[in-house]
Enzyme design. Structure first.
Site, PDB file in Angstrom:
ATOM      1  N   ARG A  76       0.842  -1.210   0.000  1.00 37.59           N
ATOM      2  CA  ARG A  76       0.000   0.000   0.000  1.00 37.59           C
ATOM      3  C   ARG A  76       0.868   1.247   0.000  1.00 37.59           C
ATOM      4  O   ARG A  76       2.038   1.199   0.357  1.00 37.59           O
ATOM      5  CB  ARG A  76      -0.789   0.069   1.328  1.00 37.59           C
ATOM      6  CG  ARG A  76      -2.090  -0.600   1.344  1.00 37.59           C
ATOM      7  CD  ARG A  76      -2.680  -0.430   2.752  1.00 37.59           C
ATOM      8  NE  ARG A  76      -3.400  -1.606   3.138  1.00 37.59           N
ATOM      9  CZ  ARG A  76      -4.675  -1.824   2.849  1.00 37.59           C
ATOM     10  NH1 ARG A  76      -5.360  -0.926   2.206  1.00 37.59           N
ATOM     11  NH2 ARG A  76      -5.256  -2.950   3.198  1.00 37.59           N
ATOM     12  N   GLU A  77       0.220   2.386  -0.279  1.00 34.07           N
ATOM     13  CA  GLU A  77       0.915   3.677  -0.257  1.00 34.07           C
ATOM     14  C   GLU A  77       1.280   4.080   1.163  1.00 34.07           C
ATOM     15  O   GLU A  77       2.200   4.852   1.378  1.00 34.07           O
ATOM     16  CB  GLU A  77      -0.003   4.766  -0.824  1.00 34.07           C
ATOM     17  CG  GLU A  77      -0.331   4.584  -2.289  1.00 34.07           C
ATOM     18  CD  GLU A  77       0.901   4.741  -3.150  1.00 34.07           C
ATOM     19  OE1 GLU A  77       1.554   5.792  -3.032  1.00 34.07           O
ATOM     20  OE2 GLU A  77       1.228   3.796  -3.906  1.00 34.07           O
ATOM     21  N   THR A  78       0.494   3.602   2.134  1.00 35.98           N
ATOM     22  CA  THR A  78       0.720   4.007   3.525  1.00 35.98           C
ATOM     23  C   THR A  78       0.840   2.764   4.407  1.00 35.98           C
ATOM     24  O   THR A  78       0.349   1.690   4.054  1.00 35.98           O
ATOM     25  CB  THR A  78      -0.470   4.854   4.048  1.00 35.98           C
ATOM     26  OG1 THR A  78      -1.688   4.205   3.653  1.00 35.98           O
ATOM     27  CG2 THR A  78      -0.462   6.250   3.469  1.00 35.98           C
ATOM     28  N   GLY A  99     -22.551 -10.010  10.709  1.00 35.54           N
ATOM     29  CA  GLY A  99     -21.371 -10.083  11.575  1.00 35.54           C
ATOM     30  C   GLY A  99     -20.990  -8.683  12.053  1.00 35.54           C
ATOM     31  O   GLY A  99     -21.726  -7.712  11.850  1.00 35.54           O
ATOM     32  N   GLU A 101     -29.125 -12.216   6.881  1.00 39.12           N
ATOM     33  CA  GLU A 101     -28.153 -13.131   7.489  1.00 39.12           C
ATOM     34  C   GLU A 101     -28.570 -14.575   7.216  1.00 39.12           C
ATOM     35  O   GLU A 101     -29.724 -14.946   7.432  1.00 39.12           O
ATOM     36  CB  GLU A 101     -28.055 -12.854   9.005  1.00 39.12           C
ATOM     37  CG  GLU A 101     -27.343 -13.892   9.834  1.00 39.12           C
ATOM     38  CD  GLU A 101     -25.908 -14.170   9.415  1.00 39.12           C
ATOM     39  OE1 GLU A 101     -25.120 -13.226   9.314  1.00 39.12           O
ATOM     40  OE2 GLU A 101     -25.579 -15.359   9.181  1.00 39.12           O
ATOM     41  N   ASP A 121      -4.082 -12.009  10.549  1.00 36.43           N
ATOM     42  CA  ASP A 121      -5.260 -12.547   9.860  1.00 36.43           C
ATOM     43  C   ASP A 121      -4.924 -13.695   8.911  1.00 36.43           C
ATOM     44  O   ASP A 121      -5.819 -14.446   8.522  1.00 36.43           O
ATOM     45  CB  ASP A 121      -5.928 -11.442   9.022  1.00 36.43           C
ATOM     46  CG  ASP A 121      -6.795 -10.506   9.850  1.00 36.43           C
ATOM     47  OD1 ASP A 121      -6.759 -10.589  11.090  1.00 36.43           O
ATOM     48  OD2 ASP A 121      -7.516  -9.689   9.240  1.00 36.43           O
ATOM     49  N   ARG A 166     -13.929 -12.318   5.756  1.00 34.83           N
ATOM     50  CA  ARG A 166     -12.646 -11.967   5.147  1.00 34.83           C
ATOM     51  C   ARG A 166     -11.828 -13.222   4.939  1.00 34.83           C
ATOM     52  O   ARG A 166     -12.002 -14.206   5.638  1.00 34.83           O
ATOM     53  CB  ARG A 166     -11.906 -10.958   6.046  1.00 34.83           C
ATOM     54  CG  ARG A 166     -12.668  -9.650   6.163  1.00 34.83           C
ATOM     55  CD  ARG A 166     -11.944  -8.623   7.013  1.00 34.83           C
ATOM     56  NE  ARG A 166     -10.645  -8.234   6.499  1.00 34.83           N
ATOM     57  CZ  ARG A 166     -10.450  -7.349   5.528  1.00 34.83           C
ATOM     58  NH1 ARG A 166     -11.473  -6.765   4.937  1.00 34.83           N
ATOM     59  NH2 ARG A 166      -9.232  -7.055   5.136  1.00 34.83           N
ATOM     60  N   HIS A 177     -17.038   4.087  41.913  1.00 39.20           N
ATOM     61  CA  HIS A 177     -18.455   4.420  41.751  1.00 39.20           C
ATOM     62  C   HIS A 177     -18.589   5.878  41.359  1.00 39.20           C
ATOM     63  O   HIS A 177     -17.882   6.717  41.919  1.00 39.20           O
ATOM     64  CB  HIS A 177     -19.189   4.170  43.073  1.00 39.20           C
ATOM     65  CG  HIS A 177     -20.617   4.601  43.037  1.00 39.20           C
ATOM     66  ND1 HIS A 177     -21.583   3.864  42.404  1.00 39.20           N
ATOM     67  CD2 HIS A 177     -21.235   5.718  43.528  1.00 39.20           C
ATOM     68  CE1 HIS A 177     -22.746   4.490  42.512  1.00 39.20           C
ATOM     69  NE2 HIS A 177     -22.564   5.619  43.190  1.00 39.20           N
ATOM     70  N   ALA A 214      -7.392  -6.985  15.184  1.00 39.66           N
ATOM     71  CA  ALA A 214      -6.148  -6.219  15.181  1.00 39.66           C
ATOM     72  C   ALA A 214      -5.310  -6.482  16.441  1.00 39.66           C
ATOM     73  O   ALA A 214      -4.085  -6.616  16.356  1.00 39.66           O
ATOM     74  CB  ALA A 214      -6.468  -4.734  15.071  1.00 39.66           C
TER      75      ALA A 214
HETATM   76  C1  FAD Z   1     -14.161  -2.358   8.233  1.00 45.27           C
HETATM   77  C2  FAD Z   1     -13.305  -3.117   9.199  1.00 45.27           C
HETATM   78  C3  FAD Z   1     -13.340  -2.802  10.544  1.00 45.27           C
HETATM   79  C4  FAD Z   1     -12.548  -3.479  11.442  1.00 45.27           C
HETATM   80  N1  FAD Z   1     -12.620  -3.142  12.756  1.00 45.27           N
HETATM   81  C5  FAD Z   1     -11.861  -3.789  13.650  1.00 45.27           C
HETATM   82  C6  FAD Z   1     -11.868  -3.408  15.016  1.00 45.27           C
HETATM   83  O1  FAD Z   1     -12.580  -2.477  15.416  1.00 45.27           O
HETATM   84  N2  FAD Z   1     -11.085  -4.082  15.879  1.00 45.27           N
HETATM   85  C7  FAD Z   1     -10.289  -5.114  15.471  1.00 45.27           C
HETATM   86  O2  FAD Z   1      -9.595  -5.707  16.303  1.00 45.27           O
HETATM   87  N3  FAD Z   1     -10.233  -5.499  14.183  1.00 45.27           N
HETATM   88  C8  FAD Z   1     -11.000  -4.854  13.263  1.00 45.27           C
HETATM   89  N4  FAD Z   1     -10.918  -5.197  11.947  1.00 45.27           N
HETATM   90  C9  FAD Z   1     -10.017  -6.311  11.574  1.00 45.27           C
HETATM   91  C10 FAD Z   1      -8.558  -5.826  11.519  1.00 45.27           C
HETATM   92  O3  FAD Z   1      -8.469  -4.753  10.626  1.00 45.27           O
HETATM   93  C11 FAD Z   1      -7.650  -6.969  11.113  1.00 45.27           C
HETATM   94  O4  FAD Z   1      -7.831  -8.059  11.979  1.00 45.27           O
HETATM   95  C12 FAD Z   1      -6.186  -6.541  11.167  1.00 45.27           C
HETATM   96  O5  FAD Z   1      -5.942  -5.434  10.331  1.00 45.27           O
HETATM   97  C13 FAD Z   1      -5.274  -7.700  10.771  1.00 45.27           C
HETATM   98  O6  FAD Z   1      -3.960  -7.290  10.841  1.00 45.27           O
HETATM   99  P1  FAD Z   1      -2.814  -7.975   9.982  1.00 45.27           P
HETATM  100  O7  FAD Z   1      -1.554  -7.291  10.388  1.00 45.27           O
HETATM  101  O8  FAD Z   1      -2.886  -9.437  10.078  1.00 45.27           O
HETATM  102  O9  FAD Z   1      -3.151  -7.637   8.448  1.00 45.27           O
HETATM  103  P2  FAD Z   1      -3.639  -6.360   7.664  1.00 45.27           P
HETATM  104  O10 FAD Z   1      -4.016  -5.253   8.557  1.00 45.27           O
HETATM  105  O11 FAD Z   1      -4.626  -6.836   6.675  1.00 45.27           O
HETATM  106  O12 FAD Z   1      -2.313  -5.873   6.919  1.00 45.27           O
HETATM  107  C14 FAD Z   1      -1.680  -6.643   5.966  1.00 45.27           C
HETATM  108  C15 FAD Z   1      -0.894  -5.726   5.051  1.00 45.27           C
HETATM  109  O13 FAD Z   1      -0.081  -6.541   4.209  1.00 45.27           O
HETATM  110  C16 FAD Z   1      -0.001  -5.958   2.946  1.00 45.27           C
HETATM  111  N5  FAD Z   1       0.365  -7.005   1.996  1.00 45.27           N
HETATM  112  C17 FAD Z   1      -0.346  -8.117   1.671  1.00 45.27           C
HETATM  113  N6  FAD Z   1       0.352  -8.879   0.796  1.00 45.27           N
HETATM  114  C18 FAD Z   1       1.520  -8.227   0.574  1.00 45.27           C
HETATM  115  C19 FAD Z   1       2.655  -8.519  -0.216  1.00 45.27           C
HETATM  116  N7  FAD Z   1       2.739  -9.640  -0.927  1.00 45.27           N
HETATM  117  N8  FAD Z   1       3.677  -7.635  -0.226  1.00 45.27           N
HETATM  118  C20 FAD Z   1       3.616  -6.489   0.513  1.00 45.27           C
HETATM  119  N9  FAD Z   1       2.570  -6.173   1.283  1.00 45.27           N
HETATM  120  C21 FAD Z   1       1.542  -7.040   1.324  1.00 45.27           C
HETATM  121  C22 FAD Z   1      -1.396  -5.404   2.722  1.00 45.27           C
HETATM  122  O14 FAD Z   1      -1.370  -4.358   1.763  1.00 45.27           O
HETATM  123  C23 FAD Z   1      -1.778  -4.917   4.111  1.00 45.27           C
HETATM  124  O15 FAD Z   1      -1.484  -3.541   4.246  1.00 45.27           O
HETATM  125  C24 FAD Z   1     -11.683  -4.517  11.004  1.00 45.27           C
HETATM  126  C25 FAD Z   1     -11.608  -4.826   9.640  1.00 45.27           C
HETATM  127  C26 FAD Z   1     -12.411  -4.135   8.742  1.00 45.27           C
HETATM  128  C27 FAD Z   1     -12.307  -4.469   7.291  1.00 45.27           C
END
Ligand code: FAD
Length: 463
Positions: free
Chosen positions: A37-39, A180, A201, A311, A271, A442, A319
């Site tokens: 990603r960009e960020t 969900g 659902e 994930d 997901r 309290h 997260a």
């Molecule tokens: C709308 C939404 C709301 C959510 N709200 C919550 C919440 O409130 N609380 C919570 O605990 N969880 C929440 N989640 C879930 C949470 O975002 C994920 O569980 C968490 O981000 C997983 O972290 P991760 O580090 O495993 O992967 P990710 O955060 O998915 O990061 C993986 C990164 O790897 C990069 N990547 C993938 N393949 C490659 C490659 N080959 N080369 C280089 N880069 C690569 C991707 O671009 C991505 O940026 C939410 C998810 C969504 C979609």
């Protein structure tokens, strides 16, 4: 180092990857993190936890002003939605937090390698033209939206969670496919801003994986708020004509099909792990039947030197679980003992009220043996009363013989914050008596946890 470029190379900078990178660097390991990603910050910071919570917070305040709650407190308002500004503050939160990770990388001397990584061997990856060799490689590639077969996401009328965060106007009728966490959170945002929301659902109840009583009560509360539920119903097709969608649905058990019209359809059925394009075959690694990378207790994959977290591995897609695994994997790589207690991972739904739980559901606990359950209604909690938050309850599930707490579930305005106490107690092996005899300030919502713990032996005071 010999001919290795890095001690640790992490693929993915989500909460799993960036935390692993920072911890590895703190432990003196030469570390890089590849991100396509960009960020930085992954799903969580860019299109997940953070932007969704920014929209949930803003829409909650709008709802309070628009639907009379402010007036009830003696605050007169005239309310107008400025959706562009609401989106602006969401983007600002994302920008600041993703920029914060960039700052932390620089501070800790983690090299950010921009681009997409693919393995060329068990200790080598390619990013663009660059070949990088690392003593340890951590796969933290996260997950992406699961598509619904036959349904095309155009991010205009049919959106996924990312599209649903960015809608340029409030839909008249939003159909959320999937009851969900993500569907309920984003459905709540647009319901509060004025959309009619229907949630379809497949299962006979929303929030799979949560405690049964909590699921039922959450359904009742969301219905009262105006969300329509179509449970035990499957979507068999979505057709789009201009700015209108027609969904074909039928009973999950079979039966006559019918249609539902909408101007926005949110597909949120789950997901799936990201492994496409990683060229795992070059390492000898294979994914399991669910597309995940299997690991052992120390986050090692089947190939020496390759680790995986977040994930992309089995377990709840959360997260904080990814973050804790990030710390643990870095510590294991550094020769320390990194452990995550996967039995104590809290789950939170950031709706109004919030819904949270940690440990076993009552159903799962009963399968393991005899339990005692204590419940306390938020209507009996003085802080909830002063704040006009009568809905919800706290439930403590304890082993009938040892009194050890096995699970805690809550529906309360601040359940997500309250549940940390339960997680800490369970991590230390607390009994319900330990919680019941701990002094709680309290008036706080957390007193409801103490009272529910007291109720395990039939001793709550305020009911
Ligand atoms: C709308 C939404 C709301 C959510 N709200 C919550 C919440 O409130 N609380 C919570 O605990 N969880 C929440 N989640 C879930 C949470 O975002 C994920 O569980 C968490 O981000 C997983 O972290 P991760 O580090 O495993 O992967 P990710 O955060 O998915 O990061 C993986 C990164 O790897 C990069 N990547 C993938 N393949 C490659 C490659 N080959 N080369 C280089 N880069 C690569 C991707 O671009 C991505 O940026 C939410 C998810 C969504 C979609």
């Amino acid at each position: 180092m010999a001919d290795y470029d890095f001690d640790v190379l992490i693929i993915g900078s989500g909460p799993g990857g960036y935390v692993a990178a920072i911890r590895a660097a703190q432990l003196g390991l030469k570390t890089a993190c590849v991100e396509s990603r960009e960020t930085l910050g992954g799903t969580c910071l860019n299109v997940g936890c953070i932007p969704s919570k920014a929209m949930l917070h803003a829409s909650e305040l709008y709802d309070a002003a628009a639907n009379g709650m402010m007036a009830k407190l003696g605050i007169k308002t005239s309310v107008e939605l400025d959706l562009d500004t609401m989106h602006g503050q969401r983007l600002d939160a994302v920008k600041q937090l993703t920029g914060g990770i960039e700052f932390l990388f620089k501070k800790n001397k983690v090299e950010w390698i921009k681009g997409r990584a693919a393995f060329t061997g068990p200790d080598t990856v390619q990013v663009g033209e660059r070949i990088i060799r690392a003593r340890n490689i951590v796969i933290a590639t996260g997950s992406s939206v699961t598509p619904l077969p036959g349904v095309t996401i155009d991010q205009q009328v049919v959106v996924d969670s990312t599209g649903a965060l960015e809608l340029p106007k409030v839909p008249k009728h939003m159909v959320v496919i999937g009851g969900g966490v993500i569907g309920l959170e984003l459905g709540s945002v647009w319901r509060r801003l004025g959309a009619q929301v229907t949630c379809v659902e497949y299962l006979d109840q929303i929030l799979p994986g949560f405690d049964g009583e909590i699921r039922k009560e959450a359904n009742r509360i969301f219905k009262k708020q105006g969300i329509t539920f179509r449970l035990s119903t499957k979507v068999t097709g979505v057709s789009v004509d201009g700015d209108k969608a027609t969904l074909t649905v039928e009973p999950a058990a079979g039966g006559a099909a019918e249609t539902i019209e909408a101007d926005c359809v949110l597909v949120s059925i789950g997901r799936r792990p990201n492994t496409d394009g990683l060229a795992l075959d070059k390492t000898g690694l294979a994914v399991n039947a669910r597309g995940q990378i299997d690991i052992d207790h120390e986050f090692r994959t089947a190939v020496a030197g390759i680790w995986a977290i977040g994930d992309v591995v089995p377990g709840p897609m959360l997260a904080h679980k990814a973050e804790d695994e990030g710390i643990a994997v870095a510590e294991n790589i550094a020769g320390l003992t990194g452990i995550v207690n996967h039995d104590v991972i809290p789950s939170v739904v950031y709706t109004w009220p919030e819904i949270a739980g940690v440990g076993l559901t009552e159903e799962a606990a009963k399968e393991r043996g005899e339990v005692k359950v204590g419940k306390f209604p938020m209507a009996g909690n003085s802080r909830a009363k002063t704040n006009h938050e009568p809905d919800g309850f706290v439930k403590v599930i304890a082993d009938a013989k040892t009194d050890r707490v096995l699970g805690v579930w809550a529906i309360a305005s601040v359940a997500g914050t309250m549940i940390a106490e339960a997680a800490l107690g369970m991590e230390f092996g607390a009994t319900s008596e330990d919680i019941a005899y701990t002094c709680h300030a309290h008036p706080t919502h957390s007193e409801a946890i103490k009272e529910a713990a007291m109720a395990v032996r039939g001793k709550a005071i305020h009911v």
